[in-house]
Structure formats: C-alpha cells, structure tokens
Write an enzyme that holds these catalytic residues in place. Structure first.
Site, PDB file in Angstrom:
ATOM      1  N   GLU A   1      -6.835   8.843  11.215  1.00 41.63           N
ATOM      2  CA  GLU A   1      -5.543   8.963  11.893  1.00 41.63           C
ATOM      3  C   GLU A   1      -4.680   7.757  11.530  1.00 41.63           C
ATOM      4  OE1 GLU A   1      -6.639   9.297  15.989  1.00 41.63           O
ATOM      5  OE2 GLU A   1      -7.184  11.411  15.832  1.00 41.63           O
TER       6      GLU A   1
ATOM      7  N   SER B   1       0.798  -1.229   0.000  1.00 45.48           N
ATOM      8  CA  SER B   1       0.000   0.000   0.000  1.00 45.48           C
ATOM      9  C   SER B   1       0.828   1.275   0.000  1.00 45.48           C
ATOM     10  CB  SER B   1      -0.935   0.012   1.214  1.00 45.48           C
ATOM     11  OG  SER B   1      -0.191  -0.093   2.419  1.00 45.48           O
TER      12      SER B   1
ATOM     13  N   HIS C   1      -0.129   5.146   5.936  1.00 41.83           N
ATOM     14  CA  HIS C   1      -0.472   5.474   4.558  1.00 41.83           C
ATOM     15  C   HIS C   1      -0.372   6.973   4.288  1.00 41.83           C
ATOM     16  CE1 HIS C   1      -2.582   1.530   5.178  1.00 41.83           C
ATOM     17  NE2 HIS C   1      -1.834   1.303   4.112  1.00 41.83           N
TER      18      HIS C   1
END
Length: 395
Positions: free
Chosen positions: A328, A149, A332
C-alpha cells in the site's frame, strides 16, 4: 533467474575498436518466456535496430532495455510477418572519465543500468526476434534525468517510474540517460558524483531534466529548507549544466496520493514550500518548469480515491511470490502510473516548445490530458522476471 545471451569481447575485437557497428546478428529466436540479449560496450549512446517476428509462428513482442526502459510496446506479427524498430539506448558505468566514480547504493550494484553490458529484454506473450543490429551513435540529442524514486529506472517489478517509460515515445534521434535513484535529494545527487557523471557524458545542446522535492523536504540539518538550501542546490545544477553547454529543465515533484479525510475527493498538499521554491528559482534563472505537481493532482482526482490506487503500488497479499503482506504505497508508481506520468512529461515538453525533442516523437504519439487518463483496466504490461516487494528508498 534470467536467460541471458552474452556476446564475448572476442566479437568486439573482431569488429575493431573504432567500428561503428558493434553487432549485427541474425537470432531467429522465439520463446514463450522473456529472454535477454547482452553485449559489452563502452559508455555512450547506441542505435539499436531490431527486426521482430518469426517465419513459422505469430508473435507478440515487447522490447525493453537495461533496467526495464520501455522502447517497443506490443508488437504483434503474423506468421512470416516482420516489423523493424530503431531506438537509442544509453549505456553507462559508474566510472567517470578523468577519475572518480559515482557513489552507488548497495542495491544498485546489481542493476543492469550500471554494468558493462548493453542489455535488451524481449518480453510479451510470445516474444520473437529475427535480427539485432547495434551501432554507436554520437550525434543524437541526449536527455539526462536527475531525480529520485519517482524518476529512476526501477530495476524490479512491480515498481516503476516515468523515467523508464518516456523512451518509448522518442525516435532514434533522442537518447534518454536516467541517473536518478530512489531516496536521493538534490544535495545527495550532487555529492554522490551523479552530476559529475552526467556532465562527463553531456555534449553541447543536450538536456538535463531535474525533478526533486520528495526527499529534500526531509533534510533537517541546520540551514536546510526550501528557500535557502534546496534553492541553492538547484542553482548549482543550473550553473554547472549551462557552463557545460547543456539546457536545463525543472519538473515539480509528483503528488503523493493523500486525499482529504472528509470527502476523499481532493488531493492534499504534502510537499510544503518545495514546489514554490523550485518555481521561484526557475523564474529568476529563466528555466522551463514542467508542472507534474499540478498534472498528477489532476490525474489522481480524476481517477478518484479507489481507482487512483491502480496507478501506484497497491496490491493485495499473495499477488507476487513471497508477498505475505499487502503493498500500500501512495508515493511510488506501478507501470500503468509511470506510463501515464511519462505522457505528462512529454506534454510539458510540448507546452514549452522544446522542439529539438518533441520534433522527434514517434508517429503514434497522441497528445495527453491528465483529466482524461487512459483506462487502467486496458493497460497491458508484461512483467520482467526480476521482482521484489521491498519498497524503494524515499517516500
């Protein structure tokens, strides 16, 4: 949800199956909202040439492609002024020549990255496009990205990763093909036939860049761990890429934003032995390593405890439609953070002297120091229409 122009297969048929020029269209279009332009094409690299601007009005245009890959940043034109840009868009589908198919996650089935269209997104304050030309290109060097990711072309705002920002810095002599996906490990990337897909598209002299570690450290099966299982998977990447005639590069995982409790001034290590294991394999196999692990540590510590949140998906409730809780996320990146990390990757390529790539950086490129990051308050990003507040897989 989006405005989409799709050129029919009749256009392709009229051009001819072996033609290099897929489309050459005068659009003369300007809008106040983002719009899309799509054309069906086979897998491969395509040189896209866009002429931006409008005869009657000033314009401000950003060009992205597929799943929010950045190519043209903040093109400002006056009335009757035009600017022309060329870049390479890599298009792919899940099918693998000779049989087989990439195992997609459920969320990927709707991604622009995986459909049968090459899609351009025109964004900005007042996007205007005069002309679009798309032609097949089989000569450029392709950089294939493998990872999770922190690398993937994130489809949805406000999430972003460095893999979708780095195309912005290359001329039309380099293509970037990003096969990363959220939540993947080196093993699941291979088992999902993503490496098979990469190798089916790779030609001699192309590059494969791998960043893993975030999710690999969570694998708990018997025999898992940094020094055996993870290292073994990395060796598979090396052997198969080299056998196919490609060049391989490793990238150590980006840091998580986890500061020490006492002073909130130093980033704490959360990846265990995985960065060192990657370095050890690289030394043994003579693979270049780009140290994102170290550069992102410097980046976060330079910004500091509070301002480092501005590089990640930290937004108060109500920032996005339907967002009832604060976001939060300390792993990422948002577009600003992803943009900065992409610059770090380019610097890593320069430090290793990867001339067949860095010789084709755009003229506006300026060398970057993560200890002197760009001001997050000055960063401009015009969100795509596709948004979601659900966190991507992985952490």
């Amino acid at each position: 949800m989006k405005q989409l122009i799709i050129l029919s297969m009749l256009l392709l048929a009229s051009v001819g199956a072996d033609a290099q020029v897929i489309v050459d269209s005068v659009l003369n279009r300007q809008q106040t909202k983002p719009f899309y332009f799509s054309v069906p094409v086979a897998d491969g690299n395509y040189k896209v040439t866009v002429t931006l601007g409008n005869k009657k009005k000033p314009a401000h245009t950003v060009v992205r492609a597929e799943s929010r890959r950045l190519f043209v940043e903040n093109c400002i034109t006056k009335k009757k002024q035009f600017a022309t840009y060329s870049f390479i868009v890599n298009k792919r589908s899940p099918e693998i020549p000779g049989g087989g198919k990439v195992t997609l996650k459920a969320r990927e089935h709707d991604y622009l990255n995986w459909d049968n269209l090459l899609t351009l997104e025109f964004n900005g304050k007042s996007p205007a496009v005069q002309r679009i030309k798309i032609e097949r290109d089989t000569t450029v060097t392709t950089v294939f990205l493998c990872g999770n990711s922190t690398v993937v072309d994130q489809e949805l705002e406000p999430w972003a990763s460095w893999g979708q920002m780095i195309p912005r810095w290359f001329t039309d002599k380099v293509a970037v093909s990003n096969h990363a996906e959220s939540g993947l490990t080196a093993r699941t990337f291979i088992n999902g036939h993503r490496l098979d897909k990469v190798l089916s598209m790779l030609k001699k002299g192309d590059y494969v860049i791998c960043e893993f570690g975030h999710n690999d450290q969570k694998e708990k099966r018997e025999g898992d761990g940094a020094w055996y299982h993870f290292s073994y998977q990395l060796k598979i990447f090396i052997d198969r890429v080299r056998k196919a005639g490609g060049e391989i590069i490793f990238i150590t995982p980006t840091q998580r934003r986890r500061f020490d409790d006492a002073t909130h001034s130093k980033i704490q290590e959360t990846h265990g032995d995985y960065p060192d294991a990657m370095r050890a394999v690289a030394r043994r196999e003579q693979v270049p390593v780009i140290e994102l692990h170290d550069m992102t540590r410097t980046f976060f510590e330079t910004l500091g405890y509070e301002d480092s949140k501005r590089a990640l998906v930290h937004y108060p409730a109500g920032t996005f439609a339907g967002q009832t809780k604060a976001l939060e996320d300390n792993t990422h990146f948002n577009p600003y953070g992803a943009y900065e990390v992409a610059k770090m990757v380019v610097m890593g390529l320069k430090q290793h002297g990867i001339s067949r790539l860095v010789d084709h950086l755009r003229t506006e490129w300026k060398d970057y120091d993560p200890a002197k990051p760009d001001d997050p308050a000055a960063f401009e990003w015009y969100p795509s229409v596709k948004q979601d507040t659900v966190k991507p897989d992985g952490n």
